[in-house]
Each structure stands twice: as C-alpha cells, then as structure tokens.
Design a protein around this motif. Structure first.
Motif, mmCIF file in Angstrom:
data_model
loop_
_atom_site.group_PDB
_atom_site.id
_atom_site.type_symbol
_atom_site.label_atom_id
_atom_site.label_comp_id
_atom_site.label_asym_id
_atom_site.label_seq_id
_atom_site.Cartn_x
_atom_site.Cartn_y
_atom_site.Cartn_z
ATOM 1 N N HIS A 174 1.230 -1.211 -0.443
ATOM 2 C CA HIS A 174 -0.259 0.179 -0.035
ATOM 3 C C HIS A 174 1.076 1.358 -0.349
ATOM 4 C CE1 HIS A 174 -4.054 1.667 0.443
ATOM 5 N NE2 HIS A 174 -3.727 2.413 1.606
ATOM 6 N N ALA A 175 2.010 1.416 0.833
ATOM 7 C CA ALA A 175 2.763 1.976 0.859
ATOM 8 C C ALA A 175 3.659 2.624 -0.253
ATOM 9 C CB ALA A 175 3.239 2.247 2.413
ATOM 10 N N SER A 176 3.878 1.137 -1.086
ATOM 11 C CA SER A 176 4.448 1.759 -2.049
ATOM 12 C C SER A 176 4.549 2.635 -3.422
ATOM 13 C CB SER A 176 4.600 0.064 -2.784
ATOM 14 O OG SER A 176 5.557 -0.177 -2.558
ATOM 15 N N PHE A 177 2.898 3.050 -3.270
ATOM 16 C CA PHE A 177 2.401 3.906 -4.179
ATOM 17 C C PHE A 177 3.104 5.838 -3.466
ATOM 18 C CE2 PHE A 177 0.350 0.880 -5.111
ATOM 19 C CZ PHE A 177 -0.629 0.762 -5.903
ATOM 20 N N TYR A 180 6.527 7.497 1.720
ATOM 21 C CA TYR A 180 6.081 8.864 3.409
ATOM 22 C C TYR A 180 6.667 7.211 4.371
ATOM 23 C CZ TYR A 180 1.646 5.715 2.032
ATOM 24 O OH TYR A 180 0.682 4.890 1.943
ATOM 25 N N GLY A 181 7.174 5.868 3.862
ATOM 26 C CA GLY A 181 7.568 4.763 5.154
ATOM 27 C C GLY A 181 6.712 4.178 4.993
ATOM 28 N N PRO A 182 6.782 2.639 5.666
ATOM 29 C CA PRO A 182 5.827 2.364 6.184
ATOM 30 C C PRO A 182 4.792 2.538 7.016
ATOM 31 C CG PRO A 182 7.688 2.091 7.496
ATOM 32 C CD PRO A 182 8.223 2.754 6.952
ATOM 33 N N GLN A 183 3.344 1.221 6.621
ATOM 34 C CA GLN A 183 2.280 2.096 7.127
ATOM 35 C C GLN A 183 1.251 1.088 8.110
ATOM 36 O OE1 GLN A 183 -0.594 3.903 3.841
ATOM 37 N NE2 GLN A 183 -2.048 4.284 5.207
ATOM 38 N N ALA A 184 0.925 0.902 8.861
ATOM 39 C CA ALA A 184 0.388 0.205 9.725
ATOM 40 C C ALA A 184 -0.605 -1.021 9.466
ATOM 41 C CB ALA A 184 -0.084 0.815 11.682
ATOM 42 N N GLY A 185 -0.638 -1.966 9.116
ATOM 43 C CA GLY A 185 -1.437 -3.378 9.015
ATOM 44 C C GLY A 185 -0.673 -3.528 7.352
ATOM 45 N N ASP A 186 0.070 -3.148 6.351
ATOM 46 C CA ASP A 186 0.779 -3.311 5.391
ATOM 47 C C ASP A 186 1.184 -4.204 5.128
ATOM 48 O OD1 ASP A 186 0.969 -2.393 2.702
ATOM 49 O OD2 ASP A 186 3.051 -0.857 2.834
ATOM 50 N N GLY A 187 0.832 -4.888 3.642
ATOM 51 C CA GLY A 187 2.374 -6.200 3.175
ATOM 52 C C GLY A 187 3.351 -5.508 3.051
ATOM 53 N N THR A 188 4.766 -6.513 3.135
ATOM 54 C CA THR A 188 6.102 -5.800 2.578
ATOM 55 C C THR A 188 6.587 -5.950 1.417
ATOM 56 O OG1 THR A 188 6.373 -7.263 4.897
ATOM 57 C CG2 THR A 188 8.125 -7.057 3.631
ATOM 58 N N PRO A 189 6.931 -5.006 0.748
ATOM 59 C CA PRO A 189 7.167 -4.542 -0.435
ATOM 60 C C PRO A 189 8.060 -5.283 -0.699
ATOM 61 C CG PRO A 189 8.107 -2.788 0.733
ATOM 62 C CD PRO A 189 6.948 -3.477 1.356
ATOM 63 N N THR A 190 8.505 -5.518 -1.920
ATOM 64 C CA THR A 190 9.605 -6.301 -2.032
ATOM 65 C C THR A 190 10.092 -5.790 -4.029
ATOM 66 O OG1 THR A 190 8.717 -8.058 -3.555
ATOM 67 C CG2 THR A 190 9.355 -9.220 -1.790
ATOM 68 N N ILE A 191 9.299 -4.648 -3.917
ATOM 69 C CA ILE A 191 9.826 -3.987 -5.359
ATOM 70 C C ILE A 191 10.906 -2.428 -4.823
ATOM 71 C CG2 ILE A 191 6.932 -2.703 -5.266
ATOM 72 C CD1 ILE A 191 7.645 -2.125 -8.262
#
Length: 212
Positions: A174-177, A180-191
């Motif tokens: 979700h935060a990959s877009f 602004y850093g990581p976001q609670a409840g989000d997945g872990t990006p690999t891109i």
C-alpha cells in the motif's frame, strides 16, 4: 505521514520539472511547457501531499503530463468538498483531465470523476456507482498490499464501467504508491522505489495519452 526527504529533493532539483506550491495543491508541470493532459491526484488519509511527488514525477518529466497533487482539508479528502475545477484551474492550459487518488483519496476521486475525462485509482476502489458513466478507468493494485488488497479491489469492480482496466504491480504494498515510510497493517513490499515509479509510469502514461 510525512514525505521522505530524498525522493522529494530529487523532484525539486529535476530541471525537467517545474514545481509550484499553491494553497489548493502542488503543481508539477513539464519545464518546457506545452502539456495537454493533466492528472489531479488526491492523497491518502493523513499523508503529506509531497509524499507522492517522486512516484508521479516521471509522468511529468518523460511524458509531459501536468500533475496537480491536492492539499485536502485536514489532510482527509472526505472533509474536502471543493469541486474538481478548484484544482484544474491551477493549470488552465491543460485540455484533458484525469482525476485519481491513493487509498481514501481514490474514494474521493470517484466522487469527482463525473467532472473529469478519466479516473485512475491507486490502491483504491469506488464507493459510488460509475457503471453508466462511460469514463475510461485505470485501477492499479499492489500484489502485497495489506490494506486495499487485490481481493478488495476485485470485489468493488462492479462499481466501475465494464471497460475498466486493472493492473496489479508485483511486489508493491500500500505504501509503495508514495514515499512516506511503512504503514500499519500493510504488507511488506519487495519492489524497489525506482521499479515502482517505472511501473506506475508505464501503466499510466499510455492510458492518459489515449484521452481525447
């Protein structure tokens, strides 16, 4: 959620991008002018509008799109009743406008979409019925989004016109877009951020280029 300094500094120092900060929004325009197509982008809830500048910057620098990132009241798009022309008026020479947004900003973009030429959803989905609108729609999802999951986006596609395009970006959260850093409840990006910016640009640029 504040904008990360590094990506933002890169946008501000890019000679191909003209940056103007208005009270209603941030305008990113091709430095050489002559933009015919624009995107009004509505940030996600409580996210600094500047946090999206880098991810949208290649649309401006490489494809000549003018991007207006809105400044929602109280940093929450649902509390901002201003019409679309509040933001399109910041770039009056643009002829065709898409409206889009990230997360809850995308829900607000759906409400404004009848006044636009197209709709772009960034990890978001509509709560209002646009099936009869005839609008071109591009819906972007992240495969590792823990908030606006691909399944949630698929479940809401019945609110969109039948010809809506759906693109899932592998490895995106979700935060990959934004930046602004990581976001609670989000997945872990690999891109990577660079690959995410390229994926967004590759999906959005031809969609906007096809607008009348």
């Amino acid at each position: 959620m504040g904008a990360e300094a590094g990506p933002l500094d890169a946008v501000r120092s890019d000679p191909a991008i003209s940056v103007a900060d208005d009270g209603a929004g941030i305008v990113l325009a091709p430095a050489d002018g002559g933009s015919d197509v624009g995107l009004v982008f509505i940030p996600g809830a409580k996210v600094d509008p500047w946090a999206y500048a880098a991810k949208l910057s290649r649309l401006v620098a490489d494809d000549g799109v003018t991007v207006v990132i809105t400044r929602p009241w109280l940093n929450l798009a649902f509390f901002d009743p201003r019409p679309l022309d509040t933001f399109t008026s910041l770039a009056p020479d643009v002829e065709a406008w898409a409206v889009g947004g990230h997360s809850l900003g995308g829900v607000r973009a759906c409400q404004l979409a009848p006044d636009a030429d197209a709709l772009v959803l960034f990890a978001s989905y509509c709560a209002n019925d646009l099936t009869g609108s005839g609008l071109p729609v591009l819906s972007l999802a992240g495969s590792d989004d823990g908030l606006s999951t691909p399944q949630k986006i698929a479940d809401a596609k019945g609110e969109l016109p039948a010809g809506a395009e759906f693109v899932e970006i592998a490895g995106a959260s979700h935060a990959s877009f934004g930046d602004y850093g990581p976001q609670a409840g989000d997945g872990t990006p690999t891109i990577s951020d660079a690959d995410m910016t390229a994926a967004l640009t590759d999906a959005i640029a031809p969609f906007l280029a096809a607008l009348p």
